[in-house]
Design an enzyme around this catalytic site. Structure first.
Site, short mmCIF file in Angstrom:
data_model
loop_
_atom_site.label_atom_id
_atom_site.label_comp_id
_atom_site.label_asym_id
_atom_site.label_seq_id
_atom_site.Cartn_x
_atom_site.Cartn_y
_atom_site.Cartn_z
N CYS A 8 0.82 -1.15 -0.03
CA CYS A 8 -0.12 0.08 0.11
C CYS A 8 0.81 1.27 0.12
O CYS A 8 2.09 1.32 0.24
CB CYS A 8 -0.85 0.25 1.33
SG CYS A 8 -2.41 0.93 1.06
N ASP A 127 -6.27 -2.81 11.04
CA ASP A 127 -5.35 -1.98 11.10
C ASP A 127 -5.30 -1.51 12.70
O ASP A 127 -6.10 -1.68 13.30
CB ASP A 127 -5.76 -0.77 10.05
CG ASP A 127 -4.33 0.12 9.79
OD1 ASP A 127 -3.32 -0.29 10.55
OD2 ASP A 127 -4.29 0.60 8.81
#
Ligand SMILES: O=C(O)c1ccccc1NCC(=O)[C@H](O)[C@H](O)COP(=O)(O)O
Length: 205
Positions: A8, A127
């Site tokens: 990412c 996350d």
């Protein structure tokens, strides 16, 4: 089953190609202006165009207006959307693309109950929670809080790197892992050797 890999926070063509060449399944592009990894639609379009086939392109948004997401989609052929804010299921599902919902994990969270609030999601990305930071914290969370029994595809994120990703996989058996800071030389600048080491570790496990 192989664990899929998403790299990412890609901001440069060479980093996208390094991810693809190392064997990553997906790259993430951050459309969130305050992020040091933010890209413009034009930058993202150039990155996507440079990629070989069979690398999934993911666009990441944080509480964006729907028109903003649509404007990016008009310019950038994204395969999947990733929402990191407070977007409800109906909002996330309106763009004719599969989507992932990111949840920032806090101690005591019932993750199955939370994930059920996004029945349209192709996956749930977990996350770390950090007050005031919507993502890309570089911090891990307690993987033992992830339920062993779940009916959603887990994408594990938060502070992963080549040194801890094997343990994270053993602890949580995710569908995929997602990394940003752990494969960087500086924020938004990836390190191809760190990407290779990360991918090697995931495939080794
Ligand atoms: O990367 C950012 O700056 C960011 C900003 C706002 C929302 C999300 C953001 N990143 C999310 C991610 O890149 C992934 O969830 C990532 O795997 C987790 O980041 P890291 O802990 O650095 O590996």
């Amino acid at each position: 089953m192989p664990v899929r890999i998403k790299i990412c926070g890609i901001t440069r063509v060479e980093d996208a190609l390094a991810a693809a060449e190392a064997g990553a399944d997906a790259i993430g592009l951050v459309f969130y202006a305050p992020s040091p990894r933010a890209v413009s639609a034009a930058q993202a379009a150039a990155i996507v165009q440079a990629l070989p086939p069979f690398v999934t392109t993911v666009g990441l948004f944080v509480n964006a207006a729907a028109d903003e997401v649509k404007a990016v989609l008009a310019e950038v052929p994204l395969d999947l959307l990733q929402f990191h804010g407070d977007e409800p299921d109906a909002y996330c599902g309106q763009f004719q693309r599969p989507y992932m919902k990111a949840l920032r994990v806090r101690p005591g969270d019932d993750l199955n109950q939370l994930a059920a609030q996004w029945p349209g999601a192709a996956g749930i990305l977990l996350d770390s929670y950090k007050a005031g930071v919507p993502g890309g914290t570089g911090e891990t969370f307690d993987w033992s809080s992830i339920p062993a029994h779940r009916d959603w595809a887990l994408v594990l994120a938060g502070g992963l790197d080549a040194n801890n990703v094997a343990a994270s996989i053993t602890a949580s058996h995710p569908w995929a892992v997602d990394v940003s800071g752990g494969v960087e030389a500086a924020k938004g600048i990836k390190d191809s050797e760190k990407i290779q080491a990360f991918v090697h570790e995931v495939k080794r496990v």
